[in-house]
Design an enzyme around this catalytic site. Sequence first.
Site, PDB file in Angstrom:
ATOM      1  N   ARG A   1       0.841  -1.199   0.000  1.00  0.00           N
ATOM      2  CA  ARG A   1       0.000   0.000   0.000  1.00  0.00           C
ATOM      3  C   ARG A   1       0.878   1.252   0.000  1.00  0.00           C
ATOM      4  O   ARG A   1       1.834   1.333   0.763  1.00  0.00           O
ATOM      5  CB  ARG A   1      -0.910   0.009   1.238  1.00  0.00           C
TER       6      ARG A   1
ATOM      7  N   ARG B   1       2.244   0.999  10.475  1.00  0.00           N
ATOM      8  CA  ARG B   1       1.701   1.323   9.148  1.00  0.00           C
ATOM      9  C   ARG B   1       2.862   1.336   8.162  1.00  0.00           C
ATOM     10  O   ARG B   1       3.638   2.288   8.114  1.00  0.00           O
ATOM     11  CB  ARG B   1       1.003   2.686   9.186  1.00  0.00           C
TER      12      ARG B   1
ATOM     13  N   GLU C   1      -6.994  -0.584  15.160  1.00  0.00           N
ATOM     14  CA  GLU C   1      -7.499  -1.633  14.267  1.00  0.00           C
ATOM     15  C   GLU C   1      -6.469  -2.741  14.032  1.00  0.00           C
ATOM     16  O   GLU C   1      -5.330  -2.480  13.655  1.00  0.00           O
ATOM     17  CB  GLU C   1      -7.863  -0.989  12.919  1.00  0.00           C
TER      18      GLU C   1
ATOM     19  N   SER D   1     -10.457  -6.421  10.190  1.00  0.00           N
ATOM     20  CA  SER D   1     -11.568  -5.718   9.578  1.00  0.00           C
ATOM     21  C   SER D   1     -12.335  -6.725   8.741  1.00  0.00           C
ATOM     22  O   SER D   1     -11.728  -7.521   8.030  1.00  0.00           O
ATOM     23  CB  SER D   1     -11.002  -4.619   8.689  1.00  0.00           C
TER      24      SER D   1
ATOM     25  N   ARG E   1       0.089  -6.590  12.783  1.00  0.00           N
ATOM     26  CA  ARG E   1      -0.367  -5.710  13.856  1.00  0.00           C
ATOM     27  C   ARG E   1      -0.761  -6.509  15.097  1.00  0.00           C
ATOM     28  O   ARG E   1      -0.599  -6.029  16.222  1.00  0.00           O
ATOM     29  CB  ARG E   1      -1.556  -4.869  13.391  1.00  0.00           C
TER      30      ARG E   1
END
Length: 419
Positions: A252, A267, A339, A342, A378
Site C-alpha cells: 500500500r 503502518r 485496528e 476488519s 499488527r
Amino acid sequence: MIDLKAARQEPDRYRAALARRGAGADLDALLAADARWREHTERAESLRAQQKRSSKGKPGPDELAELRGLAAELTAAAEDQAQAAAERDELLARIPNLPDPSAADGMDEADAELVRTWGEPPAFDFEPRDHLDLGSPTGWVDMARGARLSGSRFAYRMGDVALAEMALYRFVLDRLAGKGFLPVLPPILVGERAMYGTGFLPTEESNLYRLEKDDLYLTGTSEVALAGIHMDERLEEEQLPARYVAFTTNFRREAGAAGKDTKGMFRVHQFDKVEMYVYCRPEESAGFHEQLLAHEEELVQALGLPYRVMNIAVGDLGAPAAKKYDIEAWFPAQRRYREITSCSNTTDYQARRLNVRFRRGGKLDFVHTLNGTGATARALLSIMENFQDEHGTVTVPEVLRQYGAPATLGTRPPAAGQS
RNA sequence: GGUGGAGUCGCCUAGUGGCCGAGGGCGCACGCCUCGAAAGCGUGUGAGGGGGCAACCCCUCCGUGGGUUCAAAUCCCACCUCCACCGCCA
C-alpha cells in the site's frame, strides 16, 4: 457496482440510502447520464435494425447509395451511443455500495459505534514500551535498515520476531482451514480488471503500486486475488458457500497518511496478512458477516489480546462495503485501541463488477461476497506491547508456540551479522 | 524471447464475404411410447441490454480490441490464452 436497473426503478430509495454516505448527488448525475445513454441507444438500434432488414442480398446501384448513407448515419449514432455509455460507466464505477441499514451513521472514524469490549487492558507498574522500543535493541525490528534499503515505512523483522510472526500466520491459517476455508497462495500481481472488479479502482488509485511496464498492480490485500478466483464464472448453487483463506504479502502506498503512525511498523508499505473470503447466496451474507467477525474474535481471544469491536460509520466505509466491523486491539504504549482486523459485507457489489453469478432454479443471480482479516503483523505488535515485562521481555501466547514461535521474545538477539 | 498450430451457443463440432445475425451431435428439460425404465420419436434448450401492463418486439455477443466493406464467425492488423518445438533461466 450498484444495480443500475433497480436504481432506475426506485431512484428515491437509492438516493436516500446513498445520501447516508454522501453519494446522493452522484446518483442523480448517474441517472441523468443513463437517460442520455438510453436515448442514443434507441436511435442507434433502430438504425441498425433498418440496415439489417435491407442488406439481405446483393443490392442494386441505387440501393447501394442508400445503404452507404444509412451506414454513415449509423456510424455517427453508434459513436454517440458509445460516448454516452462511457460517460455513464465512469459515473457508475464511482458509486459506492448501498449501505446496510444496520451500519452506523456518520461520516468518519469517530462516528464508529462500539459493539462490545473483551478483556482488560493490562496494568503495568512501569512505562510500557512500544514494539519498536522492544524490538530495536535486539535488532528484531529494524526500521533504519528498512529505510536504507527501500525508504520509509519498510521493516526488517528478524530472529525470534520473524519466527513469531510466521507462527501467527500459520496458526491462523490452520484454525481457519479447520473451519472450512480452503487455503490459497494466490498471485499478488494482478491486472486492471481485478482491481476494478474489487472496487479498488478507480477510487483507491492513489494507494496502489502499479508496474507500468507490465500493466500490473501489486495487491493491497489478498481480497483482490480471492475475489478473482471466480471472475466471470457461473457457479452452481451447491458450490456455495465457497470459502477461502489466503496468505499474501500486501502493498500500500499510504498516500494521504503522511505523518500518521510514522514510528515502527504499525503502518508500512509492505505487510503480510492472512485473509478470509466468502462467496455465498444473497440471503446468507448478513449471517456470514457475523460469522467472520466471530472467527476473528475467537482468534484474537486465543491470543489473549484485549479488544473492542466497532461498527464502522457508513461515511468511513470503502466503496464496496455495505457494512464493516473492525476489531481494535489494545496498544498499551499508545494507550488506545487500534485496528487489527476488519471484515466487510460487500453484498453483490464486487460480484456485479467481477460478473460472478450462480444458478438457482434455472435462474442466474449474483452471489454475495465478504472478506475479513485473519491476522496481520499488527496482532503481533499488540502481543509484544501487551505481554511485555519491565525488562522488555515478551511472553508469547501459548497457542503460537506449537507453530514455531519461541516462548519469549527479547532474550536473545539474531545470530547472524549482529551490529 | 523465437517458430508453428489452435480458440464457434454446457461439451464436441460444421462453417473461406450476403441462403450461418450461427447448422448438426452429445448432454439437459418436457412430452409421446411403456406396468416401469432403456431405446425410439417429438418439442425445447445461452448470456447481456433496450422497449412494452402483457403476449411479445428490437439490439449486441463466434478468445479480446481495432480495421476493411453497403454487408464480417468468414478478409486484414494487434493483443491474450492454450498446445507443440527451439532458445534462455530457475
